[in-house]
Write an enzyme that holds these catalytic residues in place. Structure first.
Site, PDB file in Angstrom:
ATOM      1  CB  SER A   1     -19.613  -3.769 -28.107  1.00 37.01           C
ATOM      2  OG  SER A   1     -18.645  -4.678 -27.618  1.00 37.01           O
ATOM      3  N   GLY A   2     -19.622  -6.505 -30.020  1.00 33.26           N
ATOM      4  CA  GLY A   2     -18.767  -7.228 -30.950  1.00 33.26           C
ATOM      5  C   GLY A   2     -17.373  -7.428 -30.422  1.00 33.26           C
ATOM      6  N   GLY A   3     -17.062  -6.752 -29.297  1.00 36.10           N
ATOM      7  CA  GLY A   3     -15.776  -6.957 -28.661  1.00 36.10           C
ATOM      8  C   GLY A   3     -15.718  -8.307 -27.962  1.00 36.10           C
ATOM      9  CB  VAL A   4     -12.850 -10.128 -26.457  1.00 40.57           C
ATOM     10  CG1 VAL A   4     -12.654 -11.419 -25.674  1.00 40.57           C
ATOM     11  CG2 VAL A   4     -11.960 -10.122 -27.691  1.00 40.57           C
ATOM     12  CG  ASP A   5     -14.373  -7.865 -22.282  1.00 39.27           C
ATOM     13  OD1 ASP A   5     -13.588  -8.843 -22.315  1.00 39.27           O
ATOM     14  OD2 ASP A   5     -14.012  -6.711 -22.027  1.00 39.27           O
ATOM     15  CB  SER A   6     -20.179  -7.655 -25.469  1.00 42.39           C
ATOM     16  OG  SER A   6     -19.670  -7.494 -26.778  1.00 42.39           O
ATOM     17  CB  ALA A   7     -18.118 -11.863 -28.370  1.00 46.87           C
TER      18      ALA A   7
ATOM     19  CE  LYS B   1     -10.111  -7.527 -22.610  1.00 47.59           C
ATOM     20  NZ  LYS B   1     -11.395  -7.187 -23.280  1.00 47.59           N
TER      21      LYS B   1
ATOM     22  CG  HIS C   1       5.840  -5.604  -4.265  1.00 47.41           C
ATOM     23  ND1 HIS C   1       4.508  -5.488  -3.913  1.00 47.41           N
ATOM     24  CD2 HIS C   1       6.462  -4.523  -3.737  1.00 47.41           C
ATOM     25  CE1 HIS C   1       4.331  -4.377  -3.213  1.00 47.41           C
ATOM     26  NE2 HIS C   1       5.515  -3.777  -3.099  1.00 47.41           N
TER      27      HIS C   1
ATOM     28  CB  CYS D   1       5.179  -4.351   0.602  1.00 43.90           C
ATOM     29  SG  CYS D   1       6.030  -2.761   0.511  1.00 43.90           S
ATOM     30  CE1 TYR D   2       0.697   0.821   5.552  1.00 40.22           C
ATOM     31  CE2 TYR D   2      -1.068  -0.795   5.307  1.00 40.22           C
ATOM     32  CZ  TYR D   2      -0.590   0.378   5.850  1.00 40.22           C
ATOM     33  OH  TYR D   2      -1.386   1.121   6.694  1.00 40.22           O
TER      34      TYR D   2
ATOM     35  CD  GLU E   1       2.999  -8.273  -5.694  1.00 38.96           C
ATOM     36  OE1 GLU E   1       2.674  -7.147  -5.282  1.00 38.96           O
ATOM     37  OE2 GLU E   1       3.657  -9.090  -5.006  1.00 38.96           O
TER      38      GLU E   1
ATOM     39  N   GLY F   1       0.828  -1.200   0.000  1.00 41.44           N
ATOM     40  CA  GLY F   1       0.000   0.000   0.000  1.00 41.44           C
ATOM     41  C   GLY F   1       0.860   1.246   0.000  1.00 41.44           C
TER      42      GLY F   1
END
Length: 523
Positions: free
Chosen positions: A234-240, A379, A179, A87-88, A181, A60
């Site tokens: 929309s035709g994008g990946v997420d909505s498809a 994603k 970190h 860390c924090y 990650e 943080g």
């Protein structure tokens, strides 16, 4: 959260104290097949820990020594779960258990550092390197642990802190001042894997097939046996992917609405209609370009534009739902980074980056209940889920396109002329990337129509015309990104075509900024 995929038992909860890397922790755990979810330090931590196998405390920006800095939620230690403080988070854990903290006696530890591994002490570094060996790690801290709590051993030391790692294996409590990650940390993924698998015994079955099954079950539980769902496609990946998942979960009860808002890429509406032709009459195309342009008229502030677009989208969906009759569920392809960047996850510690039109831009009175089956996914997880659902690779490999469309690629006031500049320049850029074999080497690429005129020479005459910026990034999670190192020949060829083929443009720039400090999009 309404419409989310049900989280599998025995995942790991990440408590967020505002670190820029918090989402990377969750992302790395999921790469290991371990479900992870973020909860804000001021949120319902006790509820989030129920049924979990372990908890990770993020870093943080605050100093743990500063008055009013976030403290360790009591539920963390009360849960009896294994804990990893980063860390924090390590500093809070140490202080809560009786240790002492102090400010670093120099500028602190920021960036790459080398730590020295101590003799085996039951910590996460055991066996990763011999005692006395050095490991490169990524640090970002101004305070340090000055005295360990009882029961802990220091398992690594570094130049900025005598305790760079600590462990109390009997109580399954661990801390790392660096970190793990972040990709710059050697063996970082192995440390996280050791905590998740060996210390926590976490379930590692977070797979696309399991995600599909759980998400479909969650949708059916929310929507019931009879109701229909309206999805903004929309035709994008997420909505498809959301459409494919909803069709599997609710066969025959999904209605998709494609809003042609005048803010789409070149030929996009036609391509979407062709790709989803199998829906037949359940794919409705609404020409709403005039409504969106009216809503954007006179607006030049990015957040105001996003809110206007969000309001107009919902108004169109509500009107279409009323016309169709009896639809009270609105589905969206919202994904986890959308929620976090809009500070819509209830974290309480994360800064708001921007409003996504389907998160921070929603009006208070929606009129429909939201169904968001992808809300907990990154994603790349969405793409893997799409493949599991049988969507074609050509659709899943499309570059992301923002929900507000080209409006966020036209900084300042949106006009028809500037939209056309962005649309044509974008089409040329994407075509040149494909021709050069670079389209699938970058995660996202686009053009921005800048509100800047510059002097040029065209046709032996002086011009004063617009500038266009090109952006291409490489990333695996969209939480961080680097500018793609495109060949100079490709950039030069693209610039020449744009200046020759797009009216009113005489200069092309290439954006080389990483995320952070920038975002991928310009607005």
């Amino acid at each position: 959260m309404a419409g989310e995929a049900a989280a599998p038992a025995a995942g790991i909860c990440v408590v967020d104290f505002g670190s820029q890397y918090t989402l990377l922790i969750a992302r790395r755990l999921r790469e290991l097949g371990v479900y992870s979810e973020v909860v804000g330090c001021a949120g319902d931590v006790a509820g989030a820990l129920a049924g979990r196998a372990g908890v990770i405390l993020s870093g943080g920006p605050a100093s743990a020594l500063a008055p009013g800095a976030p403290g360790l939620p009591p539920a963390v230690l009360a849960s009896g779960l294994p804990v990893l403080g980063i860390c924090y988070g390590m500093q809070l854990l140490a202080r809560e258990l009786g240790g002492e903290l102090e400010a670093c006696d120099s500028a602190g530890g920021y960036g790459r550092a080398e730590i020295e591994v101590a003799a085996a002490g039951g910590g996460l570094l055991d066996g990763l390197a011999a005692a006395g060996a050095k490991l490169a790690v990524w640090t970002s801290h101004g305070d340090r642990v000055a005295r360990l709590p009882d029961g802990f051993a220091a398992t690594a030391a570094g130049p900025s802190a005598p305790v760079m790692a600590m462990a109390d294996p009997k109580r399954r409590l661990h801390g790392l001042q660096f970190h793990p990650e972040v990709a710059h940390t050697e063996q970082g993924m192995r440390m996280l894997e050791r905590f998740a698998a060996e210390v926590c015994g976490a379930d590692r079955g977070w797979t696309p097939a399991r995600v599909a099954e759980q998400a479909a079950a969650a949708v059916r539980a929310q929507v019931g046996e009879q109701e229909r769902v309206l999805l903004g496609l929309s035709g994008g990946v997420d909505s498809a992917v959301a459409a494919a998942l909803l069709e599997r979960a609710l066969p025959g009860r999904l209605v998709c609405v494609l809003v042609d808002n005048g803010l789409l890429r070149e030929n996009e509406a036609a391509e979407v209609k062709e790709a989803f032709a199998d829906l037949g009459e359940r794919l409705v195309v609404v020409d709403a370009a005039a409504e969106f342009m009216a809503a954007l008229a006179g607006l030049d502030e990015p957040e105001a534009k996003r809110r206007a677009i969000g309001r107009t989208f919902i108004e169109v969906f509500e009107a279409e739902a009323a016309r169709l009759g009896g639809i009270r569920f609105l589905a969206q392809g919202t994904i986890y980074p959308d929620v976090v960047e809009s500070a819509g996850d209830g974290a309480g510690a994360a800064a708001k980056i921007k409003s996504h039109h389907n998160v921070g831009g929603l009006p208070a009175r929606l009129g429909m209940e939201l169904v968001e089956p992808l809300r907990l996914l990154f994603k790349d997880e969405v793409r893997r889920l799409g493949a599991e659902l049988g969507l074609p690779a050509a659709l899943l490999e499309r570059h992301p396109f923002p929900g507000p469309g080209l409006a966020v690629r036209v900084p300042g006031e949106v006009t028809a002329a500037r939209l056309e500049t962005a649309r044509r320049a974008d089409s040329i850029f994407i075509a040149e990337l494909r021709a050069a074999g670079w389209h699938q080497k970058v995660a996202q690429a686009f053009a921005v129509a800048l509100p800047v005129d510059t002097v040029g020479v065209q046709g032996d005459g002086r011009t004063y015309a617009a500038a266009v910026a090109l952006r291409a990034v490489v990333t695996d999670d969209f939480m961080t990104a680097a500018a793609a190192e495109l060949p100079q020949e490709l950039l030069a060829r693209t610039a020449t075509r744009i200046c020759n083929e797009v009216p009113g443009v005489n200069r092309v720039l290439y954006d080389v900024t990483s995320k952070p400090p920038a975002t991928v999009e310009w607005e």
